[in-house]
Write a protein that holds these residues in place. Structure first.
Motif, PDB file in Angstrom:
ATOM      1  N   UNK A  90       0.862  -1.182   0.000  1.00 41.35           N
ATOM      2  CA  UNK A  90       0.000   0.000   0.000  1.00 41.35           C
ATOM      3  C   UNK A  90       0.895   1.227   0.000  1.00 41.35           C
ATOM      4  N   UNK A  91       0.708   2.093  -0.990  1.00 44.74           N
ATOM      5  CA  UNK A  91       1.496   3.318  -1.088  1.00 44.74           C
ATOM      6  C   UNK A  91       0.580   4.493  -1.357  1.00 44.74           C
ATOM      7  N   UNK A  92       0.919   5.641  -0.787  1.00 47.74           N
ATOM      8  CA  UNK A  92       0.130   6.843  -1.038  1.00 47.74           C
ATOM      9  C   UNK A  92       0.077   7.173  -2.520  1.00 47.74           C
ATOM     10  N   UNK A  93       1.145   6.871  -3.247  1.00 50.50           N
ATOM     11  CA  UNK A  93       1.251   7.302  -4.642  1.00 50.50           C
ATOM     12  C   UNK A  93       0.948   6.193  -5.634  1.00 50.50           C
ATOM     13  N   UNK A 131      -4.282  -6.724  -1.243  1.00 50.48           N
ATOM     14  CA  UNK A 131      -3.547  -6.621   0.022  1.00 50.48           C
ATOM     15  C   UNK A 131      -4.381  -7.075   1.217  1.00 50.48           C
ATOM     16  N   UNK A 132      -5.701  -6.988   1.102  1.00 48.59           N
ATOM     17  CA  UNK A 132      -6.569  -7.300   2.237  1.00 48.59           C
ATOM     18  C   UNK A 132      -6.500  -8.771   2.633  1.00 48.59           C
ATOM     19  N   UNK A 133      -6.070  -9.625   1.729  1.00 51.13           N
ATOM     20  CA  UNK A 133      -5.962 -11.052   2.021  1.00 51.13           C
ATOM     21  C   UNK A 133      -4.566 -11.450   2.505  1.00 51.13           C
ATOM     22  N   UNK A 134      -3.668 -10.478   2.616  1.00 54.62           N
ATOM     23  CA  UNK A 134      -2.287 -10.772   3.014  1.00 54.62           C
ATOM     24  C   UNK A 134      -2.074 -10.490   4.501  1.00 54.62           C
ATOM     25  N   UNK A 135      -1.301 -11.352   5.142  1.00 54.99           N
ATOM     26  CA  UNK A 135      -0.949 -11.120   6.545  1.00 54.99           C
ATOM     27  C   UNK A 135       0.120 -10.049   6.668  1.00 54.99           C
ATOM     28  N   UNK A 136       0.999  -9.984   5.691  1.00 56.52           N
ATOM     29  CA  UNK A 136       2.112  -9.030   5.689  1.00 56.52           C
ATOM     30  C   UNK A 136       1.876  -8.007   4.580  1.00 56.52           C
ATOM     31  N   UNK A 137       1.845  -6.742   4.964  1.00 60.76           N
ATOM     32  CA  UNK A 137       1.603  -5.680   3.979  1.00 60.76           C
ATOM     33  C   UNK A 137       2.560  -4.522   4.229  1.00 60.76           C
ATOM     34  N   UNK A 138       3.327  -4.183   3.219  1.00 59.82           N
ATOM     35  CA  UNK A 138       4.210  -3.024   3.300  1.00 59.82           C
ATOM     36  C   UNK A 138       3.391  -1.762   3.037  1.00 59.82           C
ATOM     37  N   UNK A 139       3.532  -0.792   3.914  1.00 53.01           N
ATOM     38  CA  UNK A 139       2.782   0.456   3.810  1.00 53.01           C
ATOM     39  C   UNK A 139       3.799   1.593   3.760  1.00 53.01           C
ATOM     40  N   UNK A 140       3.830   2.309   2.629  1.00 58.45           N
ATOM     41  CA  UNK A 140       4.900   3.295   2.418  1.00 58.45           C
ATOM     42  C   UNK A 140       4.336   4.658   2.047  1.00 58.45           C
ATOM     43  N   UNK A 141       5.073   5.668   2.449  1.00 61.27           N
ATOM     44  CA  UNK A 141       4.815   7.044   2.026  1.00 61.27           C
ATOM     45  C   UNK A 141       6.127   7.549   1.433  1.00 61.27           C
ATOM     46  N   UNK A 142       6.213   7.609   0.101  1.00 68.42           N
ATOM     47  CA  UNK A 142       7.486   7.978  -0.540  1.00 68.42           C
ATOM     48  C   UNK A 142       8.019   9.339  -0.115  1.00 68.42           C
ATOM     49  N   UNK A 143       7.112  10.316   0.041  1.00 71.49           N
ATOM     50  CA  UNK A 143       7.508  11.623   0.559  1.00 71.49           C
ATOM     51  C   UNK A 143       6.424  12.068   1.536  1.00 71.49           C
ATOM     52  N   UNK A 144       6.698  11.942   2.800  1.00 74.57           N
ATOM     53  CA  UNK A 144       5.764  12.423   3.813  1.00 74.57           C
ATOM     54  C   UNK A 144       6.122  13.872   4.111  1.00 74.57           C
ATOM     55  N   UNK A 145       5.271  14.769   3.653  1.00 74.72           N
ATOM     56  CA  UNK A 145       5.584  16.194   3.765  1.00 74.72           C
ATOM     57  C   UNK A 145       6.058  16.733   2.431  1.00 74.72           C
ATOM     58  N   UNK A 146       5.258  16.494   1.389  1.00 78.47           N
ATOM     59  CA  UNK A 146       5.643  16.945   0.044  1.00 78.47           C
ATOM     60  C   UNK A 146       5.860  18.452   0.002  1.00 78.47           C
ATOM     61  N   UNK A 180      10.608  16.792   6.592  1.00 77.51           N
ATOM     62  CA  UNK A 180       9.868  15.850   5.770  1.00 77.51           C
ATOM     63  C   UNK A 180      10.524  14.489   5.942  1.00 77.51           C
ATOM     64  N   UNK A 181       9.885  13.439   5.449  1.00 76.58           N
ATOM     65  CA  UNK A 181      10.381  12.104   5.752  1.00 76.58           C
ATOM     66  C   UNK A 181      10.032  11.109   4.651  1.00 76.58           C
ATOM     67  N   UNK A 182      10.660   9.961   4.727  1.00 73.49           N
ATOM     68  CA  UNK A 182      10.320   8.805   3.896  1.00 73.49           C
ATOM     69  C   UNK A 182       9.900   7.685   4.839  1.00 73.49           C
ATOM     70  N   UNK A 183       8.736   7.096   4.611  1.00 79.07           N
ATOM     71  CA  UNK A 183       8.214   6.040   5.478  1.00 79.07           C
ATOM     72  C   UNK A 183       8.222   4.693   4.768  1.00 79.07           C
TER      73      UNK A 183
END
Length: 249
Positions: free
Chosen positions: A58-61, A68-83, A93-96
């Motif tokens: 799951x990514x913001x972009x 993803x809803x059927x997966x136990x493991x899900x990577x959740x990323x924000x490429x630029x938090x604070x664009x 600003x950050x990378x998550x």
């Protein structure tokens, strides 16, 4: 490579990539923000799909997929938090890069490229002594009324700051004691920061004390509390409009 090492490596490399894009000085702040988002997202998406092909993502972009809803493991990323902060040349600003396992933010890394720092859940920094007066990080553009009310009740100083990741890591790194947000966020805004904060020994929850649950169909998250564990009773009392004992003795 362990999940923690992968998260930290990807966050750090993405941050370096974003700094290179920003240093090109070839476009306006708004266009630069969009370019940074797209560039960072493409790198993260391709890297995670290659390194963890069986996990959800799951990514913001990136267009969301119900897979993803059927997966136990899900990577959740924000490429630029604070664009906005990134485009303006600021450091807050950050990378998550976070990993939720069975709905729990379990692994995370938050890069603060403007500061040259990456904070990770598998090697969290030790908590520093609290300061007096307490410090509460808030949005630099629209601090929530609830945060202002709690800060007033606790005699805390407001510290305006940009991205959610920068604010959360300020608490982890001992630059503040409380991060209270009631203005609404999305899962990518807090998954990695919450994983890091929890690993560091901080309290993480919704503002009503309930747990933060990730990888839901609706990725909107109304509120968030990250703070020193010693302050939890006082913060909850202030949220309910009740007097509390001096939280710092």
């Amino acid at each position: 490579m362990t999940d923690g090492a992968l998260a930290a490596h990807l966050a750090q490399v993405t941050g370096a990539l974003l700094l290179t894009v920003r240093e090109s000085r070839m476009c306006s702040a708004h266009t630069l923000g969009k370019a940074g988002d797209q560039t960072a997202n493409q790198f993260l998406i391709h890297a995670l799909r290659e390194q963890r092909p069986d996990d959800g993502l799951l990514s913001e972009e990136e267009k969301d997929s119900p897979d993803r809803l059927s997966r136990e493991r899900v990577w959740i990323v924000d490429p630029v938090d604070g664009t906005r902060e990134y485009g303006e040349g600021r450091s807050d600003w950050a990378v998550h890069v976070g990993l939720a396992i069975d709905g729990v933010a379990t692994v995370g890394a938050v890069a603060l490229p403007g500061l040259g720092v990456t904070v990770r859940s598998d090697a969290p920094p030790p908590l520093l002594p609290m300061q007096t007066p307490l410090r509460m990080v808030v949005s630099r553009s629209r601090p929530a009324a609830e945060a202002i009310s709690v800060a007033t009740a606790l005699g805390a100083v407001l510290v305006p700051m940009g991205s959610a990741g920068a604010k959360a890591m300020a608490v982890v790194r001992g630059e503040a004691e409380i991060y209270l947000h009631t203005g609404g966020q999305y899962e990518w805004d807090s998954c990695a920061p919450v994983a890091v904060a929890a690993a560091a020994g901080l309290h993480v929850s919704r503002v009503d004390g309930s747990p933060l649950v990730y990888n839901r169909r609706d990725v909107y998250m109304p509120d968030l509390l990250i703070c020193r564990a010693e302050l939890v009773p006082a913060v909850f009392a202030a949220l309910r409009g009740r007097p509390a004992d001096n939280p710092v003795g």
